[in-house]
Design a protein around this motif. Structure first.
Motif, short mmCIF file in Angstrom:
data_model
loop_
_atom_site.label_atom_id
_atom_site.label_comp_id
_atom_site.label_asym_id
_atom_site.label_seq_id
_atom_site.Cartn_x
_atom_site.Cartn_y
_atom_site.Cartn_z
N HIS A 120 -5.24 -5.75 0.48
CA HIS A 120 -4.75 -4.48 1.01
C HIS A 120 -3.93 -3.65 0.03
O HIS A 120 -3.66 -2.48 0.32
CB HIS A 120 -3.92 -4.73 2.27
N THR A 121 -3.56 -4.22 -1.11
CA THR A 121 -2.74 -3.44 -2.03
C THR A 121 -2.92 -3.91 -3.48
O THR A 121 -3.22 -5.09 -3.73
CB THR A 121 -1.24 -3.53 -1.67
N LYS A 132 0.84 -1.21 0.00
CA LYS A 132 0.00 0.00 0.00
C LYS A 132 0.87 1.25 0.00
O LYS A 132 0.61 2.21 -0.74
CB LYS A 132 -0.91 -0.02 1.23
#
Length: 406
Positions: free
Chosen positions: A256-257, A228
Motif C-alpha cells: 500500500h505504500t 500512503k
C-alpha cells in the motif's frame, strides 16, 4: 591471556545503566553495555549468577568461541535478557582485543567505510507549531536528518513528547514509580500526522531527511494508510509501524505504500528480522549492539541485510549507555551498508560517569582514535548514583481502556 575477574556496575545518573567490566591477567580491561530498559536487574542476575562464572580463566581473545558458548551452551536461546548479557560480554571482549592490537575498534573490524556517521536528532513538540520550531532548531544545529514527533489533539500523552517545553530529550526518568499509563486513539493520530509532516516539510525545505516513529501503534493496513498519506512528503523512514512478531504482516504495508520502513530496535537476534530482510519488507534494520548480542552478532545481521539492500539504522536513545553509543559508532564507521544512526544526547551527568572520545559536529558523529571503543566508566562517580527502579509506560485505548502497544 586469561580473564581473571568480571563485575557488573549498576548506576543511575538520570536513568539506569548496567555495565560489565572484564579484567585480564595482562592488565587490559574492557567494558560492555548490558542495559535493558525497565528490566535492568534481570540482566544483572543473568550475568552475575550464570555468565561471569563461565568466563573465569578463558582466553578473552577467543571472541567467537565465547559468543557461541554463551549462546548455544545455555540451551535457552535468544530473548532480551540473554542477548543483552551476551552483548555486554562481546562488547567488552572486542574492547580488550582492540586495546591489545593498539588500534581503534573500527580498524579491527576492517577499517573505515566513511569519514563520519550521519545521525538524526529528535524534534518533539506539544503541537504542530512547536514541533516545526524544534525541527528548524535542529536544522540550525546542522542535523541532516531529523525525527519529528508531535502531540495529538485530544490525547493527553503521546510517545516521544515531553509534558513541557525544553525537556523533550529525556524519556521516562529513573524515579522509582510504577509504569505510567498513556491514552491512545489511532483515529486521532491518523487524522493529525499527515498534516504535521506537510507543515514540517514546508518549513524545512526539500533537503533535510525527515523521520517518524509510529512506535508499534498501528495494524498493517493502518500503517499502509499512513505511509500512503506521507508519500508526498518523501520521508526518510516510517519507524516501527506495526508490531513485528509476525514478520509476514509487513507485506501488507508494502502493498500500500512506498514510504521506507525501519524496524528492529527491540529485536534480539537475526531470526527476528530474517523474513523481513529476505522478503525485502523493510528498508532499515534498527537492531543495537546491546540488544542484539553484541558486535559479533550485529555484524551477521548487517551482512544478511546487505544482500537485500537493507541498510542499518541503529537505535540510539538514552536508554542505551554511552558505552553502547561508542561501540555503535565504531560499527557504523565500518559497516558498508550503513544508513543512519539515532542520536539522543546523554546528559552531562551521564557523560561524566562515562568518559568518551566520540564527538558530534554539524549533523555527524565521529568515533575516536583511542584503542578500543573509546568509552570508559568512572566507577567512583558511578557509585554516587545508585539504581532506582523505573519502568517504561503502558498504553491504553482512549475509548475503552484496552491495553495497547506502547
Amino acid at each position: 591471556m586469561k580473564i581473571t575477574a568480571a563485575r557488573v556496575i549498576v548506576c543511575s545518573p538520570g536513568r539506569n545503566f548496567v555495565t560489565l567490566k572484564i579484567e585480564t591477567d595482562q592488565g587490559v580491561t574492557g567494558i560492555g553495555d548490558a542495559t535493558l530498559n525497565g528490566r535492568e536487574l534481570s540482566v544483572v542476575s543473568y550475568l552475575e549468577d550464570h555468565v561471569i562464572p563461565c568466563l573465569m580463566g578463558r582466553d578473552p581473545q577467543q571472541i567467537e568461541d565465547i559468543w557461541q558458548y554463551l549462546y548455544k551452551g545455555a540451551y535457552w536461546r535468544r530473548g532480551p535478557v540473554t542477548m543483552s548479557a551476551i552483548a555486554a560480554v562481546d562488547t567488552a571482549l572486542w574492547d580488550i582485543k582492540a586495546k591489545m592490537a593498539n588500534m581503534p575498534l573500527y580498524q579491527l573490524l576492517g577499517g573505515r567505510s566513511r569519514t563520519g556517521v550521519m545521525v538524526y536528532g529528535h524534534a518533539n513538540g506539544r503541537d504542530t507549531a512547536e514541533t516545526v520550531d524544534e525541527v528548524l532548531r535542529h536544522k540550525e544545529e546542522g542535523y541532516l536528518a531529523i525525527r519529528a514527533q508531535s502531540g495529538v489533539p485530544g490525547l493527553n500523552k503521546v510517545y516521544g513528547v515531553s509534558g513541557h517545553h525544553g525537556a523533550s530529550r529525556m524519556y521516562e526518568p529513573a524515579d522509582g514509580n510504577l509504569p505510567s499509563e498513556h491514552d491512545w486513539s489511532t483515529e486521532k493520530y491518523l487524522r493529525h500526522t499527515p498534516g504535521l509532516f506537510e507543515a514540517v516539510r514546508e518549513a524545512v525545505g526539500p533537503d533535510v531527511h525527515l523521520l517518524h516513529d509510529v512506535h508499534h501503534r498501528l495494524t498493517p493496513i493502518e500503517a499502509g494508510q499512513l505511509g500512503k498519506a506521507l508519500e508526498p512528503v518523501r520521508m526518510f523512514w516510517m519507524e516501527d509501524p506495526t508490531p513485528a512478531e509476525n514478520q509476514d504482516a509487513f507485506q501488507w504495508i508494502r502493498h500500500h505504500t512506498t514510504t521506507p520502513i525501519a524496524v528492529g530496535e527491540i529485536f534480539n537476534s537475526i531470526w527476528d528480522c530474517k523474513t523481513l530482510i529476505e522478503k525485502q519488507l523493510i528498508d532499515y534494520i534498527r537492531t543495537t549492539v546491546v540488544h542484539a548480542g553484541g558486535i559479533t552478532h550485529l555484524r551477521r545481521i548487517a551482512d544478511l541485510a546487505s544482500l537485500y539492500q537493507v541498510r542499518t539504522g541503529c537505535h540510539g536513545a538514552t536508554d542505551l549507555s554511552p558505552v553502547c553509543m561508542g561501540a555503535a559508532l565504531h560499527f557504523d564507521t565500518w559497516v558498508p551498508n550503513f544508513g543512519v544512526q539515532e542520536f539522543m544526547p546523554h546528559s552531562e551527568e551521564m557523560l561524566s560517569v562515562f568518559p568518551h572520545d566520540y564527538r558530534f559536529e554539524r549533523g555527524m558523529m565521529y568515533c575516536g582514535e583511542s584503542p578500543g571503543h573509546g568509552v570508559d566508566i568512572d566507577e567512583k562517580l558511578a557509585a554516587k548514583y545508585p539504581y532506582q527502579r523505573a519502568y517504561l509506560p503502558v498504553n491504553r485505548l482512549q475509548h475503552d481502556g484496552t491495553l495497547w502497544n506502547w
